[in-house]
Design an enzyme around this catalytic site. Structure first.
Site, mmCIF file in Angstrom:
data_model
loop_
_atom_site.group_PDB
_atom_site.id
_atom_site.type_symbol
_atom_site.label_atom_id
_atom_site.label_comp_id
_atom_site.label_asym_id
_atom_site.label_seq_id
_atom_site.Cartn_x
_atom_site.Cartn_y
_atom_site.Cartn_z
ATOM 1 N N ASP A 64 0.813 -1.225 0.000
ATOM 2 C CA ASP A 64 0.000 0.000 0.000
ATOM 3 C C ASP A 64 0.844 1.272 0.000
ATOM 4 O OD1 ASP A 64 0.659 -0.908 2.643
ATOM 5 O OD2 ASP A 64 -0.834 0.429 3.526
ATOM 6 N N ASP A 207 4.259 4.131 8.378
ATOM 7 C CA ASP A 207 3.598 3.188 9.292
ATOM 8 C C ASP A 207 4.492 2.991 10.512
ATOM 9 O OD1 ASP A 207 1.808 3.000 7.259
ATOM 10 O OD2 ASP A 207 1.980 0.832 6.962
#
Ligand code: ZN
Ligand code: ZN
Length: 302
Positions: A64, A207
């Site tokens: 992603d 992240d």
């Protein structure tokens, strides 16, 4: 400088949110942080052009965050790009980019230059640097800080006049940091300039779970763009997968005394991000949830 959020969903896209990509427009140049699948179409629906992207920083190699890169490079090439494209990321970026470019029958018509950014390292981009810091995720991952170099202090016409400097070309030379001769005296730039002014600072966590070092990395950032995969209720689950809750992102923002906190990488479960926003706002007031195509202007503070 303007930040444009091109993708704000974690893991997979939703009808409203594409996967991760954050564009920072600075003058004629765009620096792209992450490039999830479909980022090139997100560009087309924004007021920015992917042809202006000079550098791509990939936080890590979960799909992603990078699957949009090969498609965007192909389109750049077919649109006649000649300028090289620098791609920075954690260890393995050379191999990853090499693999992406060897897919199918395609060779870009310009140089794609992958280069690892080790944690603690930085890339000098002229008027600014991009620093890489180790994130705490399930795979090697980086947090990025884009920091402008300090600008010269403000020019004091009053002081220059008092020192007898005639207005004109000598003013600009002093402004550029040079010393000048006026009669038999030397006037130094520091005699007429105020203290250097700090540049702007944007931090993009990628992240990450919250961790100690993040507060220092984000210290006094104008804008902190933080992983907010979950609201407070699902914090434990988010942490288990190497992510943060919005409440934890807000705690970092508060401790680091940032100007604005922008929450991104929301789990696709949050069709309505109200709880994500409210859990953060209880901790840190100046917070927004990123939406696709949202623009955030980052003015100089002085
Ligand atoms: Zn992700
Ligand atoms: Zn990830």
């Amino acid at each position: 400088m303007q930040i444009v959020f091109l993708g704000t969903s974690g893991s997979w896209p939703t009808p409203k949110r594409n996967v991760s990509a954050v564009a920072v427009k600075r003058g004629p140049e765009i620096v792209l942080f992450d490039c999830g699948e479909g980022t090139q179409r997100q560009f087309m629906q924004s007021h920015l052009s992917f042809m202006q992207v000079s550098r791509v920083f990939l936080s890590h190699f979960h799909g992603d965050h990078f699957l949009g890169l090969p498609g965007m490079i192909q389109s750049m090439s077919m649109n006649g790009r000649e300028a090289p494209l620098d791609v920075h990321g954690p260890r393995g970026v050379e191999q990853l980019v090499g693999d992406l470019l060897s897919l199918g029958y395609f060779t870009p018509g310009f140089a794609v230059r992958p280069k690892e950014l080790p944690p603690g390292g930085q890339i000098d981009c002229g008027e600014y640097v991009v620093k890489g810091f180790e994130a705490v995720h399930t795979v090697p991952a980086l947090t990025f800080a884009l920091e402008e170099k300090p600008r010269p202090g403000r020019f004091s016409t009053e002081r220059a006049e008092a020192l007898g400097v005639p207005s004109g070309p000598l003013y600009s030379r002093l402004q550029e940091g040079e010393s000048v001769r006026v009669g038999d005296r030397t006037i130094r730039s520091e005699d007429v300039l105020g203290p250097p002014r700090r540049g702007r600072k944007i931090v993009y966590t990628g992240d990450t779970m919250p961790h100690e070092d993040l507060v220092e990395v984000a210290h006094h950032a104008d804008v902190l763009i933080h992983d907010a995969t979950s609201d407070a209720a699902l914090e434990e689950k988010a942490n288990r997968y190497g992510h943060s809750s919005s409440r934890q992102a807000a705690a970092v923002a508060k401790e680091a005394e940032v100007g604005l906190l922008v929450l991104t990488h929301l789990s696709p479960r949050y069709e309505d991000p109200t709880t994500v926003l409210e859990d953060a706002r209880k901790v840190f007031g100046n917070v927004r949830v990123a939406e696709d195509f949202m623009g955030v202007d980052v003015p100089y503070r002085d």
